[in-house]
Motif scaffolding. Structure first.
Motif, short mmCIF file in Angstrom:
data_model
loop_
_atom_site.label_atom_id
_atom_site.label_comp_id
_atom_site.label_asym_id
_atom_site.label_seq_id
_atom_site.Cartn_x
_atom_site.Cartn_y
_atom_site.Cartn_z
N UNK A 127 69.49 103.90 48.76
CA UNK A 127 67.55 103.35 49.48
C UNK A 127 67.19 104.27 48.78
N UNK A 128 65.72 104.27 48.51
CA UNK A 128 64.95 105.13 47.56
C UNK A 128 63.83 105.75 47.93
N UNK A 129 63.04 106.78 47.69
CA UNK A 129 62.08 107.15 47.63
C UNK A 129 61.07 108.29 46.62
N UNK A 130 59.74 108.51 46.55
CA UNK A 130 59.01 108.70 45.66
C UNK A 130 59.33 110.42 46.04
N UNK A 131 59.26 111.38 45.40
CA UNK A 131 59.84 112.56 44.59
C UNK A 131 58.84 113.60 43.85
N UNK A 132 58.66 113.96 44.40
CA UNK A 132 57.53 114.42 43.67
C UNK A 132 57.84 116.54 43.31
N UNK A 133 58.10 117.34 42.01
CA UNK A 133 58.29 118.10 41.97
C UNK A 133 57.16 118.72 41.37
N UNK A 134 57.35 120.24 41.63
CA UNK A 134 56.46 121.05 41.14
C UNK A 134 57.20 122.39 41.43
N UNK A 135 56.03 123.25 40.44
CA UNK A 135 56.46 124.89 40.22
C UNK A 135 56.04 124.98 40.91
N UNK A 136 56.62 125.66 42.04
CA UNK A 136 56.63 126.86 43.22
C UNK A 136 55.26 127.27 43.70
N UNK A 146 52.37 122.05 37.91
CA UNK A 146 53.19 121.35 36.33
C UNK A 146 54.45 119.69 37.37
N UNK A 147 53.46 118.89 37.86
CA UNK A 147 53.68 118.44 39.00
C UNK A 147 54.68 116.57 38.49
N UNK A 148 55.67 116.84 38.76
CA UNK A 148 56.47 115.25 38.49
C UNK A 148 56.54 114.74 39.18
N UNK A 149 56.50 113.85 39.17
CA UNK A 149 56.44 112.54 40.79
C UNK A 149 57.20 111.55 39.64
#
Length: 186
Positions: A127-136, A146-149
């Protein structure tokens, strides 16, 4: 954790690639990679299928299948081969590594995963999905920044360092993930 065993070449290669990714990016930020060995993804999918209940993943949206989680729980839910992969990685890195699987049905939104003390390796198996990574925000002492989408697809592995969080979003097709949590052994 079981004693490390000799892994098949595709899984051994994957473990070494994870170790290199952690060593290279551990204090710099998130990273995304695809396994170098063509046979790695099919082998990882085989590990997940070996613990998949007959008739599919019945536990519902966003369910983690891990031997350390509370209900729903099945004994040995991740299987001995995934535990062996985690043990081999843990020995190489000198860390405690806990494996788990997650199923996200279409239109699901995964829960936020964040940690001050652990790093995550998230691999999309199907499958697949969108992922958003941020500094917590809790870990960094301020608002998320510092979001990475990005879009994660089958075969992609995302490294999420300490003091970061990730959200799984926009699931348009059933998606199966393997998560490895890397933490200090103390």
């Amino acid at each position: 954790m079981p004693k490390p065993q000799r892994l098949e070449k595709p899984l051994d290669s994957f473990v070494r690639e994870i170790a290199l990714c952690v060593a290279t990016n551990g204090d710099k930020g998130p990273a995304l990679f695809w396994p170098e060995n063509f046979h790695t993804l099919p082998e990882l999918q085989r590990l997940a299928r070996s613990v998949r209940p007959p008739g599919g993943w019945p536990y519902g949206a966003g369910t983690w299948l891990s031997p350390t989680d509370g209900p729903p729980r099945r004994s040995g839910a991740v299987g001995p081969e995934a535990e062996g992969l985690a043990a081999a990685l843990g020995e190489l890195l000198g860390l405690l590594v806990r494996p788990s699987y997650r199923f996200l049905p279409s239109a699901a939104v995964g829960a936020r995963q964040a940690s001050r003390t652990a790093e995550y390796m998230v691999t999309v198996l199907d499958g697949a999905c969108r992922c958003r990574v941020t500094r917590d925000a809790d870990a960094a002492g301020g608002p998320p920044s510092d979001a990475v989408d990005l879009r994660l697809r089958a075969g992609g592995t995302l490294f999420v360092p300490r003091d970061h969080a990730y959200d799984l979003l926009d699931v348009h097709t059933p998606t199966v993930l393997m998560e490895l949590v890397l933490s200090e052994t103390d």
